[in-house]
Each structure stands twice: as structure tokens, then as C-alpha cells.
Design a protein around this motif. Structure first.
Motif, PDB file in Angstrom:
ATOM      1  N   VAL A  35       0.844  -1.207   0.000  1.00 33.27           N
ATOM      2  CA  VAL A  35       0.000   0.000   0.000  1.00 33.27           C
ATOM      3  C   VAL A  35       0.874   1.250   0.000  1.00 33.27           C
ATOM      4  O   VAL A  35       0.563   2.250  -0.659  1.00 33.27           O
ATOM      5  CB  VAL A  35      -0.952  -0.023   1.215  1.00 33.27           C
ATOM      6  N   LEU A  36       1.976   1.207   0.741  1.00 35.83           N
ATOM      7  CA  LEU A  36       2.896   2.342   0.774  1.00 35.83           C
ATOM      8  C   LEU A  36       3.542   2.555  -0.597  1.00 35.83           C
ATOM      9  O   LEU A  36       3.756   3.698  -1.026  1.00 35.83           O
ATOM     10  CB  LEU A  36       3.972   2.110   1.836  1.00 35.83           C
ATOM     11  N   LEU A  37       3.843   1.465  -1.296  1.00 38.82           N
ATOM     12  CA  LEU A  37       4.341   1.572  -2.661  1.00 38.82           C
ATOM     13  C   LEU A  37       3.342   2.293  -3.555  1.00 38.82           C
ATOM     14  O   LEU A  37       3.693   3.191  -4.324  1.00 38.82           O
ATOM     15  CB  LEU A  37       4.618   0.181  -3.230  1.00 38.82           C
ATOM     16  N   LEU A  38       2.076   1.901  -3.442  1.00 36.60           N
ATOM     17  CA  LEU A  38       1.041   2.544  -4.247  1.00 36.60           C
ATOM     18  C   LEU A  38       0.876   4.001  -3.852  1.00 36.60           C
ATOM     19  O   LEU A  38       0.716   4.875  -4.708  1.00 36.60           O
ATOM     20  CB  LEU A  38      -0.279   1.794  -4.076  1.00 36.60           C
ATOM     21  N   GLY A  39       0.930   4.298  -2.544  1.00 41.00           N
ATOM     22  CA  GLY A  39       0.805   5.678  -2.088  1.00 41.00           C
ATOM     23  C   GLY A  39       1.928   6.555  -2.604  1.00 41.00           C
ATOM     24  O   GLY A  39       1.711   7.700  -3.005  1.00 41.00           O
TER      25      GLY A  39
ATOM     26  N   GLY B  77       8.878  14.865  -5.953  1.00 46.44           N
ATOM     27  CA  GLY B  77       8.684  13.618  -6.684  1.00 46.44           C
ATOM     28  C   GLY B  77       9.703  12.560  -6.301  1.00 46.44           C
ATOM     29  O   GLY B  77       9.368  11.383  -6.139  1.00 46.44           O
ATOM     30  N   ILE B  78      10.968  12.979  -6.145  1.00 44.75           N
ATOM     31  CA  ILE B  78      12.006  12.028  -5.737  1.00 44.75           C
ATOM     32  C   ILE B  78      11.742  11.526  -4.320  1.00 44.75           C
ATOM     33  O   ILE B  78      11.996  10.355  -4.007  1.00 44.75           O
ATOM     34  CB  ILE B  78      13.393  12.680  -5.847  1.00 44.75           C
ATOM     35  N   ALA B  79      11.198  12.369  -3.449  1.00 42.16           N
ATOM     36  CA  ALA B  79      10.860  11.943  -2.089  1.00 42.16           C
ATOM     37  C   ALA B  79       9.791  10.853  -2.122  1.00 42.16           C
ATOM     38  O   ALA B  79       9.869   9.861  -1.381  1.00 42.16           O
ATOM     39  CB  ALA B  79      10.375  13.141  -1.267  1.00 42.16           C
ATOM     40  N   CYS B  80       8.807  11.003  -2.999  1.00 41.11           N
ATOM     41  CA  CYS B  80       7.782   9.965  -3.156  1.00 41.11           C
ATOM     42  C   CYS B  80       8.391   8.675  -3.680  1.00 41.11           C
ATOM     43  O   CYS B  80       8.002   7.574  -3.271  1.00 41.11           O
ATOM     44  CB  CYS B  80       6.680  10.450  -4.104  1.00 41.11           C
ATOM     45  N   LEU B  81       9.355   8.814  -4.571  1.00 45.50           N
ATOM     46  CA  LEU B  81      10.036   7.633  -5.097  1.00 45.50           C
ATOM     47  C   LEU B  81      10.805   6.914  -3.999  1.00 45.50           C
ATOM     48  O   LEU B  81      10.815   5.679  -3.925  1.00 45.50           O
ATOM     49  CB  LEU B  81      10.981   8.048  -6.224  1.00 45.50           C
ATOM     50  N   MET B  82      11.451   7.656  -3.119  1.00 40.53           N
ATOM     51  CA  MET B  82      12.187   7.042  -2.022  1.00 40.53           C
ATOM     52  C   MET B  82      11.247   6.327  -1.048  1.00 40.53           C
ATOM     53  O   MET B  82      11.619   5.319  -0.443  1.00 40.53           O
ATOM     54  CB  MET B  82      12.997   8.115  -1.278  1.00 40.53           C
ATOM     55  N   VAL B  83      10.023   6.848  -0.912  1.00 39.66           N
ATOM     56  CA  VAL B  83       9.024   6.152  -0.096  1.00 39.66           C
ATOM     57  C   VAL B  83       8.731   4.775  -0.702  1.00 39.66           C
ATOM     58  O   VAL B  83       8.620   3.771   0.001  1.00 39.66           O
ATOM     59  CB  VAL B  83       7.732   6.988   0.009  1.00 39.66           C
TER      60      VAL B  83
END
Length: 365
Positions: A112-116, A255-261
């Protein structure tokens, strides 16, 4: 491989179909050459295996072509983040078609975190392009099918790993070579000013394609379809770092922060185990001789009514001492006593047959 392909498409040869054709051709030549020299073992073409690999090739070609088009119209982070959302779908596919259990609570949270993280990236993406996301949607469908079906073929078709590489690349090369003239990319090729550096980069992408194909089939065999995808996502961390230093068309800091998540969630994912098939357990504690007769009939059918050196199971569930009867000119049947049955609350039919034979042999003595 992703970075090298990006360089080839944008700076060396902006002809995606031709690049794919060359990569497949080099892979076939390398594999057949290694087989001819005795360095590797490659399965020969067989019609039964070709039929099973046909859909693999369809998914493979669709995924590769959509991948190239995505790299042509979008930045690398866009592609990686969309890929990060695929394990959530693949975990359900693993359960339905590939015999895996559903993920545990921790792994569901990671998915779910990947999808988020993927959704968060789309919301902050400063380089939104409708054409890019259209190709991403097409890639998503092809990739999901290719991952699930390829795992099924790897698990069910007995081949060497180099044989899989040969089948996948050779069968994909045939339709792609026919498609290349239709794409009218020869004008692009004629306009390219070739240098040793450009030729070297193109050759490097072809050789890396051979290595990627070999490694991917080995990995598919070792892990589930979902975990295979997550490993690929985690490998993209280095790709992101390299991309930031090469191109100026990369994602924003948000965007990169979301990618690191997404990458963090993938790190803590645990592969779901295979579903355990429950063994057949028969209880004869309360069923008496009727259950014993059924078990005897099963064993009698499986043994084909043949006697062994120690005895056989008769059709009525009794243990008949064939060896003793033949030696002594006669003989009776010995049935398990009720009190013995009560001591075996859960016993399989094979165990009953074995114990009956032992009991028969002892009585003959």
C-alpha cells in the motif's frame, strides 16, 4: 540497463524498434555461438515449447516496446514510480494463478505504501504528459501479464536457463524484424552521424541485454512474481542517482521523495510463501469397519490386486497373507482388531496396509 537504453534512444539512435531488433539479434547470436563452442547448453527448438513460449513473447514484446516509448516521452522517475505500484496487483495474481499465499500484514502495508508513493509522485509531477501516461498504462497491462505468465512457464516447462534466453529472444526477433520496415525508421538511421563512441554505446546496450535476459530468467525461477518485481524496483535506486547527474529533465524534489518512499516500502516487503496443500487425513476412530473397508478398497485398486512378498490387501479391506497361504497350503485373513483401530485415530491407507502385512507375517511365524 535503463540508463543505457535512455542514452541510446535520446543520443545515439532514436529508432526504438530498430534498437530492440538489434538487441534481440545480438542475444540470439551470442547464445547460439556459446552453444556451438560448448560453453553453454541451449535447448533446441521444439514445437511444444514454442507454443508455450508464444504468449511469453507477446508479453515480452509489448512490455519492451511500451518501455521504449515511455522512455522516449517521459523521465526515468515517472517510469520507475509507475513500476513501483505493480506489486500490489501482482500479489493478488500470485495468489490466484501461481499458488502463493496472500501477503502478511507487514507486506500488505509495504505494498500500500508503494502505491501511495506512486500516487504522490503523479500529484507532484511537474513534467506531466498525456502521451507519456498513455504509454505507461499500456506498459502496465503488458508488464503484469508478462510477469505472471512468464513465471508460470518457468515453473512448468523444463529447460536450461540459456534455452529460455534463446527461445525468448529468437521468437521475439521474428515478428520484430518484420515490423521494423513498417515503422519507417530508416530515415532516422540515415540521418545518424556515427562515431566510435555511439557504436560502442549501442553495442554495450546489446550485450547488457543478453546479461539482463539471462539474469531475469534465473531470478524468475528463484522467487515469486511479486518479489521479482520488487527486486527490480530496488535496483532502480542507483538508476535514479545516475539520472539526476546526467539529465536536467528529472523529477522535482517532492517527486524524488515519493520515489524514495516506494523504495523504502519495497525494502521491508516479505515474500509470501507457497500455499500448503492439506494432506488427506482419515479418521477411523468412530467409523469402524466401514471406513477400513473403504481404505482397503483404495489400496487394492492402487496395488492392482497384486500380492507382495509380505501380503496384500483384499477387496473387503482385510489383510490377506498370500505368501503364508501359498507356503502352508492354505491360510486365513487377518483383520485389524477394533482395539487396534482405536489406537490409530488418524491413519492413512498406506500405513494400514503396511501394519496389516507386518501383523500377517508375525502370525505365520
Amino acid at each position: 540497463m535503463l540508463v543505457v537504453n535512455k542514452v541510446v534512444i535520446t543520443s545515439v539512435l532514436p529508432a526504438p524498434t530498430l534498437v530492440l531488433t538489434l538487441q534481440l539479434l545480438v542475444a540470439v547470436i551470442v547464445v547460439l555461438g556459446g552453444d556451438a563452442l560448448g560453453w553453454i547448453k541451449v535447448d533446441k527448438l521444439e514445437w511444444d515449447k514454442v507454443k508455450k513460449f508464444a504468449l511469453v513473447v507477446g508479453g515480452f514484446l509489448g512490455t519492451l516496446f511500451a518501455n521504449i516509448k515511455v522512455l522516449q516521452y517521459a523521465n526515468v522517475e515517472t517510469f520507475i514510480t509507475f513500476r513501483s505500484s505493480t506489486p500490489l496487483v501482482l500479489s493478488v495474481c500470485d495468489y490466484i494463478w501461481l499458488g502463493r499465499a496472500l501477503p502478511n500484514a507487514r507486506s500488505w502495508g509495504c505494498l500500500v505504501l508503494l502505491l501511495g508513493g506512486s500516487v504522490g509522485y503523479v500529484l507532484v509531477d511537474a513534467d506531466f504528459r498525456l502521451s507519456a501516461y498513455t504509454w505507461l498504462a499500456l506498459w502496465y497491462a503488458f508488464f503484469t501479464f508478462d510477469t505472471v505468465y512468464a513465471k508460470h512457464v518457468v515453473d512448468t516447462v523444463q529447460m536450461t536457463n540459456w534455452g529460455r534466453v534463446f527461445y525468448g529472444n529468437f521468437l521475439a526477433l521474428v515478428p520484430l524484424a518484420l515490423m521494423t520496415p513498417v515503422m519507417a525508421e530508416h530515415h532516422t538511421v540515415m540521418a545518424v552521424v556515427w562515431t566510435p563512441g555511439k557504436a560502442l554505446i549501442l553495442l554495450l546496450s546489446c550485450l547488457m541485454g543478453v546479461g539482463m535476459s539471462h539474469a531475469s530468467y534465473l531470478l524468475r525461477e528463484a522467487v515469486s512474481a511479486t518479489f521479482f518485481t520488487i527486486i527490480g524496483i530496488l535496483c532502480k535506486v542507483l538508476t535514479v542517482i545516475v539520472n539526476v547527474f546526467i539529465w536536467d529533465k528529472h523529477a522535482s524534489p517532492e517527486g524524488i521523495a515519493c520515489l524514495m518512499v516506494c523504495v523504502l516500502a519495497g525494502t521491508f516487503y516479505q515474500q509470501a510463501p507457497r500455499r500448503q496443500q492439506q494432506p488427506l487425513v482419515v479418521s477411523i476412530a468412530d467409523s469402524g469397519s466401514s471406513q477400513l473397508q473403504k481404505l482397503g478398497a483404495v489400496d487394492h485398486a492402487s496395488l492392482g490386486g497384486r500380492s507382495t512378498s509380505s501380503g496384500r490387501i483384499s477387496s473387503n479391506g482385510q489383510a490377506a497373507d498370500g505368501g503364508g497361504a501359498a507356503a502352508g497350503g492354505g491360510g486365513g485373513s487377518h483383520q485389524l482388531l477394533p482395539e487396534k483401530q482405536s489406537l490409530l485415530p488418524k491413519t492413512s491407507s498406506n500405513q494400514i496396509a503396511s501394519r496389516a502385512s507386518v501383523s500377517s507375517g508375525n502370525n505365520n511365524r
